[in-house]
Design an enzyme around this catalytic site. Structure first.
Site, PDB file in Angstrom:
ATOM      1  N   CYS A   1      48.588   2.398   6.137  1.00 53.00           N
ATOM      2  CA  CYS A   1      48.940   3.331   5.422  1.00 53.00           C
ATOM      3  C   CYS A   1      50.297   3.972   5.882  1.00 53.00           C
ATOM      4  O   CYS A   1      50.246   4.575   7.239  1.00 53.00           O
ATOM      5  CB  CYS A   1      47.968   4.565   5.238  1.00 53.00           C
TER       6      CYS A   1
ATOM      7  N   CYS B   1      50.628   7.816   6.655  1.00 53.09           N
ATOM      8  CA  CYS B   1      49.678   8.577   7.546  1.00 53.09           C
ATOM      9  C   CYS B   1      48.507   7.968   8.002  1.00 53.09           C
ATOM     10  O   CYS B   1      48.461   7.207   9.146  1.00 53.09           O
ATOM     11  CB  CYS B   1      49.096   9.796   6.680  1.00 53.09           C
ATOM     12  N   SER B   2      47.374   8.102   7.383  1.00 55.26           N
ATOM     13  CA  SER B   2      46.012   7.341   7.781  1.00 55.26           C
ATOM     14  C   SER B   2      45.142   6.959   6.539  1.00 55.26           C
ATOM     15  O   SER B   2      44.174   6.779   6.856  1.00 55.26           O
ATOM     16  CB  SER B   2      45.514   8.218   9.049  1.00 55.26           C
ATOM     17  N   CYS B   3      45.794   6.896   5.477  1.00 52.71           N
ATOM     18  CA  CYS B   3      44.680   6.834   4.087  1.00 52.71           C
ATOM     19  C   CYS B   3      44.024   5.475   4.276  1.00 52.71           C
ATOM     20  O   CYS B   3      44.409   4.300   4.587  1.00 52.71           O
ATOM     21  CB  CYS B   3      45.389   6.534   3.123  1.00 52.71           C
TER      22      CYS B   3
END
Lengths: 194, 97
Positions: free
Chosen positions: A99, A102-104
């Site tokens: 991702c 971000c951090s999906c």
């Protein structure tokens, strides 16, 4: 290592919680309960889904066409979660999930994203030099294997269906699932050998 | 690159040269109590219809660059959640002090 939160951040969280509690918006108890539920999610779920797909063609089809339904078929609540896409590795194509923004991460089936998945180095490098990143994990893919990098987003999450290791004919799902690591589900590794 | 190419936003770091020589640290430490609590708070506020993931992202992506790279992951979340709760009038600004 991820740095511990600053004292001012701990204090801010305390003040925010106190203010929200004073307004009757949340309680410490319901936050603790939600935290306990979130702690329960783990990559074992994703591993069970993969093991079932390796042994059950109909489930494999469901997994590849509607990952969310496939998770729900394993008893996982996906209410409110974005769609889950599942990427099938083959002898000529390997998938890597990142991702960049971000951090999906498909948390319902993999648990909390690890710190490295959220790191600036992984986010920036996975799309530019995926083979170099994989080599750092000890995975050196031959040039004959295409590496496809897929960007997970807030609106669509991805998981990898790794290849079933050789020599596992006749294994039951639980035994197969033990070969499927979280890293294999993200694509920084392949399933463990038999 | 032509002059009208927009500069990528702070969070838009896919392919960014700045980190090309940085190995990916295989950090497997699970989130600490602070992070897990912030995470749970976000979920509960979302469930109550008080904020969305997109709003969380707007708040994180609006953090000035120097702070974005200096703050920890869940510190950025907390910063965004707090700003949202103030913006929506659920808590007062003095929560920041």
């Amino acid at each position: 290592m991820a740095a511990p939160p600053r004292p001012e951040s701990l204090a801010l969280l305390d003040r925010l919680m106190a203010a929200l509690e004073a307004k009757g918006i949340v309680t410490e108890a319901e936050i603790a309960e939600r935290q306990a539920n979130t702690d329960k999610a783990s990559p074992e779920t994703g591993a069970r889904m993969v093991a079932k797909a390796w042994t059950d063609p109909a489930y494999r089809q469901l997994l590849l066409t509607d990952g969310k339904a496939a998770a729900e078929a394993m008893g996982v609540s996906m209410a409110g979660a974005p769609p889950l896409g599942v990427l099938e590795n083959t002898p000529t194509r390997h998938h890597l999930v990142v991702c960049t923004l971000c951090s999906c991460y498909p948390r319902a089936v993999l648990g909390y994203p690890p710190n490295w998945y959220k790191s600036f180095a992984y986010r920036s490098r996975a799309v530019r030099e995926p083979r170099a990143v994989l080599a750092e994990w000890g995975l050196n893919l031959p040039d004959s294997v295409e590496v496809r990098v897929v960007d997970s987003t807030a609106d669509y999450r991805w998981m990898v269906l790794p290849m079933r290791p050789a020599g596992t004919e006749g294994w039951d799902e639980a035994r197969l699932a033990s070969l499927v690591t979280r890293d294999a589900l993200v694509g920084v590794a392949v399933a463990k050998p038999a | 690159m032509s002059d009208d190419t927009p500069i990528p936003a702070t969070h838009d770091i896919g392919g960014l040269a700045r980190f090309h020589c940085t190995p990916v640290e295989h950090d497997e430490v699970p989130p600490d109590g602070f992070g897990r609590k912030v995470d749970a708070l976000r979920q509960v506020l979302a469930q109550k219809g008080l904020m969305t993931v997109d709003e969380l992202r707007r708040g994180i992506e609006g953090i000035p660059e120097a702070e974005y790279f200096a703050l920890g992951y869940y510190e950025r979340w907390l910063r965004s959640i707090t700003a949202l709760m103030i913006e929506k009038g659920h808590v007062q600004k003095d929560v920041l002090e």
